[in-house]
Write a protein that holds these residues in place. Sequence first.
Motif, PDB file in Angstrom:
ATOM      1  N   UNK A  75      17.763  64.224  53.237  1.00 15.22           N
ATOM      2  CA  UNK A  75      17.791  64.411  54.576  1.00 15.22           C
ATOM      3  C   UNK A  75      16.504  64.690  55.621  1.00 15.22           C
ATOM      4  N   UNK A  76      14.811  65.187  54.250  1.00 19.66           N
ATOM      5  CA  UNK A  76      14.254  65.540  54.669  1.00 19.66           C
ATOM      6  C   UNK A  76      14.082  64.272  55.041  1.00 19.66           C
ATOM      7  N   UNK A  77      13.186  63.117  54.480  1.00 14.12           N
ATOM      8  CA  UNK A  77      13.257  61.322  54.005  1.00 14.12           C
ATOM      9  C   UNK A  77      13.967  60.440  55.279  1.00 14.12           C
ATOM     10  N   UNK A  78      15.297  60.870  55.030  1.00  9.84           N
ATOM     11  CA  UNK A  78      15.222  59.115  54.790  1.00  9.84           C
ATOM     12  C   UNK A  78      16.317  58.941  53.537  1.00  9.84           C
ATOM     13  N   UNK A  79      16.985  57.843  53.869  1.00  5.54           N
ATOM     14  CA  UNK A  79      17.409  56.527  52.789  1.00  5.54           C
ATOM     15  C   UNK A  79      15.684  56.177  52.141  1.00  5.54           C
ATOM     16  N   UNK A  80      15.933  55.766  50.683  1.00  2.00           N
ATOM     17  CA  UNK A  80      14.721  55.186  50.583  1.00  2.00           C
ATOM     18  C   UNK A  80      14.986  53.341  50.669  1.00  2.00           C
TER      19      UNK A  80
END
Length: 358
Positions: A75-80
Amino acid sequence: MKNLLKILVIVAIVLVVFIYLDNPVQENELLKGSNNAGQIIPEEVSKMVESDSIFTRPKTGSSTLIGQPSSEAIEMLGKPTRIEPSMYGYEWWVYNSSFSTYQLVGVSEGIVTQVFAFGTGTNVTPYEIGQSIEDIYRFTIIQSEITISIDSNTYTFSLNEEDINKRILVQFEDLFAMLYIDVKDKQLEAVRFTDPKTLLLHKPYDIFYNGAMIDTTTPTSSLQVAVDRANERQIVEISNVYRFKHGLSVLESDFVIQQIARSHSEEMAKNNVVINDTFEVTKFSDKLNESSVVFERAGGNTAAFYLDAGEAVNGWLNSKNHRDTLLGKWYSHIGVGVYGNYYTQNFIERPFQKEQKE
């Protein structure tokens, strides 16, 4: 006859000086990490008092992810970009969409256990990547010993002078921050936020303990190879992040010098060169010649017994000769090889790259 002898001696000295100064390959000595020298010392009688200098946990930034479900990281950074294994049971979620936001997120059983941030655009509140060490000292209490309790066990992390200068440990509520300092530029280069158990698992400092110690398990051979490959990729990326920060061109991966680096790390590991320091490892320059690599300049850094890729690169950054190689402005390609606890990074300047720059 005496004059002839003098002339021969002078010619010999000139040749030696010329060869030394004109050597196009810079090979630096092996850098040894603290994981080889750290002490884990049991205490029979507990005299440990928990530290009272504990900072309030940050309300914003990547540190808020520690202890949260991995869905919070998405939610904060997106998918790795990718997910890779580690030596310590957790997975690394790699966020490498840009050099300015580069960071690694450790996830174990669906829970975030740590965040290792390198990019200047990462949110490492209450700190900032690139922040001066003077600013950090203004609001951070630097302690040489920090004691914590987990269940009925107590642990004291003991920092030596080098740790305090290069890897400051700061305690927050249920959270630690490891501050990686660039001692030359006197600024914050990277931050690792971690929960207490993961910090114990890593054992980055001397530890005095009463009770039970958290230990790692020996990986299978297939897992070790996968971890080695992951460390190679991360070292290339972190090296480029630091070069980008210092206004230098980023490097392309080179398969041939990567293979040379892998063989070099394997040779060091199998001959246990940290202990067997009389063993002469094959020189990088010889391997370049054997592989018929065409280059203008080349350099090599090696390290042993760092707990992961980020630690190894920070070690090189804070050693003058290794730093000069890591941040060499003329290099165009990089190759990294990891074999267990041994790390090698090779650099070369390709002739065509030099022509393009000119």
